[in-house]
Design an enzyme around this catalytic site. Sequence first.
Site, short mmCIF file in Angstrom:
data_model
loop_
_atom_site.label_atom_id
_atom_site.label_comp_id
_atom_site.label_asym_id
_atom_site.label_seq_id
_atom_site.Cartn_x
_atom_site.Cartn_y
_atom_site.Cartn_z
N VAL A 158 0.84 -1.20 0.00
CA VAL A 158 0.00 0.00 0.00
C VAL A 158 0.88 1.26 0.00
O VAL A 158 0.57 2.24 -0.69
CB VAL A 158 -0.96 -0.01 1.21
CG1 VAL A 158 -1.60 1.36 1.42
CG2 VAL A 158 -2.04 -1.07 1.02
N GLU A 159 1.97 1.23 0.73
CA GLU A 159 2.81 2.42 0.83
C GLU A 159 3.53 2.75 -0.47
O GLU A 159 3.55 3.91 -0.89
CB GLU A 159 3.84 2.26 1.96
CG GLU A 159 3.24 2.27 3.36
CD GLU A 159 2.71 3.65 3.75
OE1 GLU A 159 3.09 4.65 3.13
OE2 GLU A 159 1.88 3.72 4.69
N THR A 160 4.14 1.74 -1.09
CA THR A 160 5.02 2.04 -2.25
C THR A 160 4.91 1.04 -3.40
O THR A 160 5.77 1.04 -4.27
CB THR A 160 6.51 2.09 -1.82
OG1 THR A 160 6.89 0.77 -1.35
CG2 THR A 160 6.73 3.12 -0.73
N TYR A 341 -7.41 2.73 5.27
CA TYR A 341 -6.00 2.36 5.09
C TYR A 341 -5.72 0.98 5.69
O TYR A 341 -5.16 0.11 5.04
CB TYR A 341 -5.10 3.42 5.74
CG TYR A 341 -3.64 3.06 5.73
CD1 TYR A 341 -2.83 3.37 4.64
CD2 TYR A 341 -3.06 2.37 6.81
CE1 TYR A 341 -1.50 3.01 4.63
CE2 TYR A 341 -1.74 2.01 6.80
CZ TYR A 341 -0.96 2.33 5.71
OH TYR A 341 0.36 1.96 5.70
#
Length: 358
Positions: A158-160, A341
Amino acid sequence: MRYSALLSPLVLLLSACSHDAAAPAPSSATASPVKGGFLLDPQHTGQPLQGDFAFNDNTARFVDRMVREHGFDKQQLHDVLAQARRLDWVIRLMDKQAPVGRPAAGPNGAWIRYRSQFITQDNVQNGVAFWDQYQDALERAYERYGVAPEVIVGIIGVETRWGRVMGKTRIIDALSTLAFDYPRRAKFFESELEVFLLMSRSEGYDPLDLKGSFAGAMGYGQFMPSSFKSYAVDFNADGHTNLWDPVDAIGSVAHYFQAHGWQHGDAVAVPAQGQAPGLENGFATRYSLATLSAAGLQPTASLGRYREASLLRLDMGNSYQYWYGLPNFYAITRYNHSTHYAMAVWQLGESVKQARGG
Ligand SMILES: [Ca+2]
């Protein structure tokens, strides 16, 4: 992608000033420092700060404190900060992150839209490839920190997108802008800039080279400098704690979760049968199971040892879907304070796990 430190003269000088307490006084110096090919006068007391943050009292105070508390060289800090750029768009984006009024009346599919950004066939395949490639590190992180691989894979996805999108903003620009020209969060970001410069010095980075998000998050797991300081680990034991190294990132994310209350082996969230429109929902709520039952909900699977849960509500477009949120769900929100998230992280990790055959 591995980050290779550039040992520019600037970095060498920044590194040197960390242990120069015993250096000879300027008057006895015989060798003048060389910068940009020019000999500098050792008696020279330094130029005032140039650039976008010149004549900024916050910057001047910050520089004085870094010199006083951490032994940085004032001229070197001026040289770095003179090249930092004030990014007005960063301030505009940060303002957009500030809490706004009531959410739109629903249901209107907000969760479906959010989920579709992350849980896609391509992402799941890329997650499987990442898991396969770093299986050893993920297993080692599980053994050392008790954090399941799917959670680490979900976070980094999800982050990168597993290192594909790590941000293109120069960290020094983002953090200087927010530390010196954004009063609402100045204290927080000044501290982040402080730790960022300390990280650059200890890890041998040129602070002008490092890139990340507009808020200063870096590497595979998008760690802020303060998270680097508190939770990042040298998980491949090469002597460097490198946020841009996937193995170090895996260990660092696992350590972060261990420190934020991850409970080894416990469930994360359980779907509910029924509707509970009368109860406030969100990852920070907490209800006894009896209260949730009285409101009309029943869990569709075991909650394990838990007798309390948060009430999560997902907007499915035509209806709402209610969930029992357990402490491990709350732990994921410590990475980013958002029900969407945390649910996306968990569901992406689970999807990748299933695609690998469970
Ligand atoms: Ca390392």
